[in-house]
Scaffold this motif. Structure first.
Motif, PDB file in Angstrom:
ATOM      1  N   ARG A 140     -25.501 -26.451 -41.562  1.00  0.00           N
ATOM      2  CA  ARG A 140     -24.310 -26.994 -42.228  1.00  0.00           C
ATOM      3  C   ARG A 140     -23.605 -28.056 -41.388  1.00  0.00           C
ATOM      4  N   GLU A 141     -23.784 -27.961 -40.061  1.00  0.00           N
ATOM      5  CA  GLU A 141     -23.024 -28.871 -39.187  1.00  0.00           C
ATOM      6  C   GLU A 141     -23.554 -30.298 -39.333  1.00  0.00           C
ATOM      7  N   PRO A 142     -22.652 -31.278 -39.450  1.00  0.00           N
ATOM      8  CA  PRO A 142     -23.108 -32.682 -39.561  1.00  0.00           C
ATOM      9  C   PRO A 142     -23.418 -33.280 -38.185  1.00  0.00           C
ATOM     10  N   GLN A 143     -24.281 -32.588 -37.431  1.00  0.00           N
ATOM     11  CA  GLN A 143     -24.622 -33.057 -36.082  1.00  0.00           C
ATOM     12  C   GLN A 143     -26.136 -33.088 -35.943  1.00  0.00           C
ATOM     13  N   VAL A 144     -26.649 -34.223 -35.459  1.00  0.00           N
ATOM     14  CA  VAL A 144     -28.099 -34.395 -35.340  1.00  0.00           C
ATOM     15  C   VAL A 144     -28.676 -33.378 -34.351  1.00  0.00           C
ATOM     16  N   LYS A 145     -27.911 -33.073 -33.309  1.00  0.00           N
ATOM     17  CA  LYS A 145     -28.405 -32.138 -32.288  1.00  0.00           C
ATOM     18  C   LYS A 145     -28.669 -30.760 -32.893  1.00  0.00           C
ATOM     19  N   ALA A 146     -27.776 -30.327 -33.778  1.00  0.00           N
ATOM     20  CA  ALA A 146     -27.939 -29.017 -34.430  1.00  0.00           C
ATOM     21  C   ALA A 146     -29.213 -29.014 -35.277  1.00  0.00           C
ATOM     22  N   VAL A 147     -29.491 -30.119 -35.921  1.00  0.00           N
ATOM     23  CA  VAL A 147     -30.684 -30.206 -36.771  1.00  0.00           C
ATOM     24  C   VAL A 147     -31.938 -30.178 -35.901  1.00  0.00           C
ATOM     25  N   ILE A 148     -31.902 -30.889 -34.766  1.00  0.00           N
ATOM     26  CA  ILE A 148     -33.063 -30.907 -33.860  1.00  0.00           C
ATOM     27  C   ILE A 148     -33.335 -29.512 -33.315  1.00  0.00           C
ATOM     28  N   ASN A 149     -32.269 -28.802 -32.939  1.00  0.00           N
ATOM     29  CA  ASN A 149     -32.451 -27.429 -32.421  1.00  0.00           C
ATOM     30  C   ASN A 149     -33.031 -26.516 -33.495  1.00  0.00           C
ATOM     31  N   ALA A 150     -32.545 -26.661 -34.712  1.00  0.00           N
ATOM     32  CA  ALA A 150     -33.054 -25.816 -35.806  1.00  0.00           C
ATOM     33  C   ALA A 150     -34.521 -26.149 -36.094  1.00  0.00           C
ATOM     34  N   ALA A 151     -34.866 -27.428 -36.022  1.00  0.00           N
ATOM     35  CA  ALA A 151     -36.259 -27.828 -36.272  1.00  0.00           C
ATOM     36  C   ALA A 151     -37.179 -27.258 -35.193  1.00  0.00           C
ATOM     37  N   ARG A 152     -36.694 -27.228 -33.946  1.00  0.00           N
ATOM     38  CA  ARG A 152     -37.509 -26.654 -32.852  1.00  0.00           C
ATOM     39  C   ARG A 152     -37.690 -25.153 -33.074  1.00  0.00           C
ATOM     40  N   ALA A 153     -36.604 -24.479 -33.488  1.00  0.00           N
ATOM     41  CA  ALA A 153     -36.690 -23.020 -33.710  1.00  0.00           C
ATOM     42  C   ALA A 153     -37.607 -22.702 -34.882  1.00  0.00           C
ATOM     43  N   ASN A 154     -37.738 -23.626 -35.810  1.00  0.00           N
ATOM     44  CA  ASN A 154     -38.558 -23.427 -37.005  1.00  0.00           C
ATOM     45  C   ASN A 154     -39.924 -24.077 -36.855  1.00  0.00           C
ATOM     46  N   SER A 155     -40.367 -24.278 -35.606  1.00  0.00           N
ATOM     47  CA  SER A 155     -41.572 -25.065 -35.378  1.00  0.00           C
ATOM     48  C   SER A 155     -42.836 -24.373 -35.880  1.00  0.00           C
ATOM     49  N   SER A 156     -42.751 -23.053 -36.184  1.00  0.00           N
ATOM     50  CA  SER A 156     -43.950 -22.364 -36.673  1.00  0.00           C
ATOM     51  C   SER A 156     -44.372 -22.910 -38.036  1.00  0.00           C
ATOM     52  N   GLY A 157     -43.436 -23.473 -38.768  1.00  0.00           N
ATOM     53  CA  GLY A 157     -43.794 -24.145 -40.015  1.00  0.00           C
ATOM     54  C   GLY A 157     -43.870 -23.256 -41.239  1.00  0.00           C
ATOM     55  N   THR A 158     -43.613 -21.940 -41.071  1.00  0.00           N
ATOM     56  CA  THR A 158     -43.706 -21.068 -42.247  1.00  0.00           C
ATOM     57  C   THR A 158     -42.409 -21.012 -43.034  1.00  0.00           C
ATOM     58  N   GLY A 159     -41.304 -21.397 -42.389  1.00  0.00           N
ATOM     59  CA  GLY A 159     -40.018 -21.360 -43.077  1.00  0.00           C
ATOM     60  C   GLY A 159     -39.638 -22.743 -43.552  1.00  0.00           C
ATOM     61  N   VAL A 160     -38.522 -22.785 -44.291  1.00  0.00           N
ATOM     62  CA  VAL A 160     -38.023 -24.046 -44.826  1.00  0.00           C
ATOM     63  C   VAL A 160     -36.713 -24.378 -44.121  1.00  0.00           C
ATOM     64  N   LEU A 161     -36.603 -25.593 -43.623  1.00  0.00           N
ATOM     65  CA  LEU A 161     -35.368 -26.048 -42.979  1.00  0.00           C
ATOM     66  C   LEU A 161     -34.592 -26.896 -43.972  1.00  0.00           C
ATOM     67  N   VAL A 162     -33.402 -26.448 -44.318  1.00  0.00           N
ATOM     68  CA  VAL A 162     -32.552 -27.129 -45.294  1.00  0.00           C
ATOM     69  C   VAL A 162     -31.319 -27.641 -44.554  1.00  0.00           C
TER      70      VAL A 162
END
Lengths: 213, 155
Positions: free
Chosen positions: A55-77
């Motif tokens: 929800r946060e409008p910060q690019v850093k938060a999105v990058i961290n979430a993308a790294r945590a979701n790196s397995s690729g089985t989940g959906v990052l919204v």
């Protein structure tokens, strides 16, 4: 027929347990749901796809979430922001869906971002909840905003997803209801059904043709 | 000359809300008018001809079923109680829809059973298919939870 509700909020984010969500959405014609805050699992041919919402409008938060979701089985919204933020997050590998464009300014999603979205295979989510809950001028603004996005989609062919954003059983929508509500914003029935099936392609995109043997 | 009519069968969720037909008519009329406007809602000629705890039958002019179904999708509450009306079937006669109701009715609303979770007391409605609707008994808050029998056992 593949049909996925692109975003639901089971307990503790809503008042419905994930098992109850599965029972209800299966009866409504879906074969999978993206459940925010849950891990993925499968039962009797029905898939619960784990979803992470930023929800946060910060690019850093999105990058961290993308790294945590790196397995690729989940959906990052990711919730959309202004034009610069949207341009930055579309290029982050691992971002699957951008939502809530109806809450942003008109110039936050232009033809340049539409082209980037198509190239990076990032879907734009059409949230049907405001069409149900809002009345009057707010619903009109939402419909107009979505119509603008659909116009860009027809030109640049980026993927779309449809979501109910349900937090309760009564807020869930059937496949037929979602197709009917999508028609309000100019999405024809074949395109609506394609949008309902888009999530699978985002998680496991088709690669280039490989010659075997 | 009298217009031809069509009847839309809609399922009411959750089952224990039991809205009156007049309340249903008012919310559906409001949904149609706010979505399509006064002119089109006058053309649809909507009326609620039958209602019970699980189903309602709504009449409209022939050719307007799609507009009515879309408007039903935008109904979200009746008398401050969250509710959904999902269109189930369309027919030219009420008789055919009442036969359909008898085939797919889930049964009467079960009696509420008392359920204690921690220090809070709830009313639990057990429905077929392992579904349990749980409503808190209290003056200050009436929390509503939609669970399954497996969730209750794990609590």
């Amino acid at each position: 027929m593949i049909a996925t509700d692109a975003t639901v909020f089971p307990s503790p984010l809503g008042n419905t347990s994930i098992r109850r969500m599965v029972l209800e959405t299966r009866e409504l014609g879906f074969d999978s749901i993206v459940a925010i805050g849950q891990t993925g699992w499968e039962i009797d041919g029905f898939s619960v796809i784990g979803g992470t919402l930023v929800r946060e409008p910060q690019v850093k938060a999105v990058i961290n979430a993308a790294r945590a979701n790196s397995s690729g089985t989940g959906v990052l919204v990711v919730n959309a922001g202004n034009n610069g933020f949207n341009r930055a997050i579309i290029q982050i590998k691992g971002v699957h869906v951008i939502r809530h464009l109806h809450k942003t300014e008109k110039n936050s999603f232009d033809h340049i971002i539409a082209r980037m979205s198509a190239e990076n295979h990032v879907a734009i989510d059409i949230d049907l909840r405001p069409l149900v809950m809002s009345r009057g001028i707010w619903r009109q603004k939402t419909i107009q905003r979505y119509k603008d996005i659909i116009g860009l989609c027809e030109r640049f062919e980026f993927p779309l997803t449809l979501s109910s954003n349900a937090r309760s059983v009564v807020e869930l929508k059937s496949v037929r209801e979602m197709v009917n509500l999508a028609s309000l914003v100019g999405i024809a029935e074949p395109d609506a059904r394609e949008a309902l099936a888009a999530i699978r392609g985002l998680i496991a995109p088709c690669g280039p043709v490989q010659v075997v043997g | 000359m009298r217009d031809k009519r069509r009847y839309v069968l809609a399922r009411i969720t959750p089952l224990w809300v039991c809205p009156e037909t007049k309340s249903l008519y008012l919310v559906v009329q409001e949904a149609i008018t706010s979505l399509w406007g006064d002119a089109m809602s006058a053309g649809i000629q909507m009326a609620v001809v039958y209602g019970d705890n699980e189903f309602c039958i709504i009449r409209c002019r022939r050719g307007c079923e799609g507009w009515l179904e879309t408007a039903l999708s935008t109904v979200s509450c009746v008398n401050d109680q969250g509710i959904s009306l999902r269109s189930y079937a369309v027919s030219g006669t009420i008789h055919a829809l009442k036969r359909r109701i008898e085939k797919c009715r889930k049964g009467p609303v079960p009696d509420a059973r008392e359920l204690i979770i921690g220090e809070r007391i709830f009313e639990a409605y057990y429905f077929p298919g392992q579904k349990v609707d749980v409503l808190e008994k209290g003056f200050k808050s009436r929390e509503l939870l939609f669970l399954t029998e497996t969730d209750i056992e794990e609590m």
